[in-house]
Design an enzyme around this catalytic site. Structure first.
Site, short mmCIF file in Angstrom:
data_model
loop_
_atom_site.label_atom_id
_atom_site.label_comp_id
_atom_site.label_asym_id
_atom_site.label_seq_id
_atom_site.Cartn_x
_atom_site.Cartn_y
_atom_site.Cartn_z
N ARG A 1 -37.92 -0.93 63.37
CA ARG A 1 -37.51 -2.12 64.13
C ARG A 1 -38.26 -3.34 63.63
O ARG A 1 -37.67 -4.42 63.48
CB ARG A 1 -37.74 -1.94 65.63
N CYS A 2 -39.55 -3.21 63.36
CA CYS A 2 -40.34 -4.34 62.87
C CYS A 2 -39.82 -4.86 61.54
O CYS A 2 -39.88 -6.05 61.26
CB CYS A 2 -41.81 -3.94 62.70
N MET A 3 -39.32 -3.95 60.69
CA MET A 3 -38.92 -4.32 59.33
C MET A 3 -37.50 -4.86 59.26
O MET A 3 -36.98 -5.04 58.15
CB MET A 3 -39.05 -3.11 58.40
#
Length: 409
Positions: A398-400
């Site tokens: 999700r962060c990427m």
């Protein structure tokens, strides 16, 4: 990909993903050293070659599921190629925001960046500029007094985490004031994309901009449906920015009428809400629990007649609050089932930070095997990606990624 009326269309966390923004790991990771990595929010030094291989697996899964990928460096290049004047403006602003103070060094950097192709210039801005790369560079008194030596312009290794600098909400975006100084330059790319890119300029409302007083980061911004947002108050996102975002969304008469503000501990392990809480299916969330993990929940709603925001604190459990505002019973799958050892290990390695590419279908780090098995036992389809190197920056799938378009649900 089917055509959408708006270039940004995000009204859920789980609608089938159609278009997403990524960044390929680059030489900026090679410029991390043991002496500076903590300052750049990394806990270890990734091996670039393997990080690229792991990221390519991530991108391949997205492509195989018919997700169109935009790379942030490509969008910026498409902006700058249109105008030499815009290139010069961008270079000057970038150098200014890098806090280069002497005219001599400013002029050297302008000449250096202007001598590169646009693609190479963008890569170099992200990877950083070391003293040996500038011909005729000599340290000024200011440089020597303030300890500048290795880098003239610092690398930006966190560009890998495209989730945070801006966030898609509905048909608009927040361009975020980043909490840490080392990440604040990253948002210049979003500024130019949404101001000048032919696809996005004049077509995307900006709910909050990058020069706000209080910090807000995309890892704390979750869109649950057309009326409901969850925003984390965390180590990186301040309560002031949550309230200001609410005012912007309400006064712009968007479809969003309720914001749940989840306050979590200010802790490196839980830097953003999405490191401990994400949605993975219509009625299924994943969360991390521990002795020091708690959620204080505040509800922000708007009264159009008085033009005032109403704020109240919820006393119910997170599961009951979500069930009430979503209008259906929900289930929460805990990291490693709540196991004290595996749960803590897998949360640290982003076991809760998964990316939904469709309802009940996610991309997750393979290393979080206990949590992934639980997902599958509960009917969730899990695409696993290797992460020995990508996880060193404390960010998961999700962060990427920053979704640009999802199907409405």
């Amino acid at each position: 990909m089917e055509e959408y009326l708006n270039p940004i269309n995000i009204f859920s966390e789980i609608g089938r993903l159609k278009k997403v923004l990524l960044h390929r790991p680059g030489e900026e990771l090679e410029n991390l050293t043991p002496f500076i990595m903590k300052n750049f929010l990394f806990d270890d030094i990734p091996y670039l070659e393997v990080a690229r291989q792991e990221h390519e697996v991530f991108a391949s899964i997205l492509k195989n599921n018919l997700v169109e990928i935009e790379y942030i460096e490509d969008l910026v290049s498409e902006v700058l190629v249109s105008s030499v004047a815009l290139q010069n403006k961008f270079i000057s602003q970038f150098i200014l925001e890098a806090e280069i103070k002497t005219d001599f060094t400013i002029n050297l950097l302008k000449d250096y960046f202007s001598s590169l192709t646009i693609d190479n210039m963008i890569s170099k801005m992200i990877s950083g500029v070391v003293t040996e790369e500038l011909k005729n560079y000599t340290s000024s008194l200011d440089d020597l007094v303030n300890g500048a030596n290795l880098f003239i312009i610092d690398p930006m290794p966190n560009v890998l985490f495209t989730r945070d600098p801006f966030a898609s909400i509905g048909n608009g975006v927040t361009i975020n004031k980043m909490f840490t100084k080392v990440r604040q330059r990253e948002t210049i790319f979003a500024e130019y994309i949404f101001k000048y890119h032919p696809v996005y300029k004049e077509n995307v409302p900006i709910w909050l901009n990058r020069w706000e007083e209080a910090s807000l980061e995309g890892g704390d911004e979750l869109v649950l449906n057309k009326g409901l947002l969850v925003i984390g108050i965390s180590e990186r996102t301040e309560a002031k920015s949550v309230e200001k975002l609410a005012i912007s969304l309400f006064k712009n008469k968007t479809s969003f009428d309720t914001i749940l503000a989840f306050q979590i501990p200010k802790n490196r392990s839980y830097m953003h809400l999405d490191t401990v809480f994400t949605q993975i299916d219509y009625s299924v969330f994943t969360s991390f629990t521990s002795d020091d993990m708690y959620f204080s929940i505040y509800v922000l709603t708007y009264n159009p007649s008085s033009s005032k925001i109403h704020i109240k604190k919820e006393k119910a459990r997170i599961k009951d609050v979500l069930s009430f505002y979503l209008g259906r019973k929900i289930d929460i799958i805990k990291c490693a089932g709540g196991d004290l050892i595996h749960g803590a290990r897998e949360q640290w390695n982003d076991g809760a930070n998964v990316l939904a590419i469709a309802p009940g279908e996610i991309i997750a780090y393979s290393r979080n095997h206990v949590t992934n098995k639980l997902f599958e036992e509960n009917g969730i389809k899990v695409h696993r990606i290797p992460s020995s190197e990508l996880s060193r920056g404390r960010g998961g799938p999700r962060c990427m990624s920053m979704p640009l378009i999802r199907e409405d649900i």
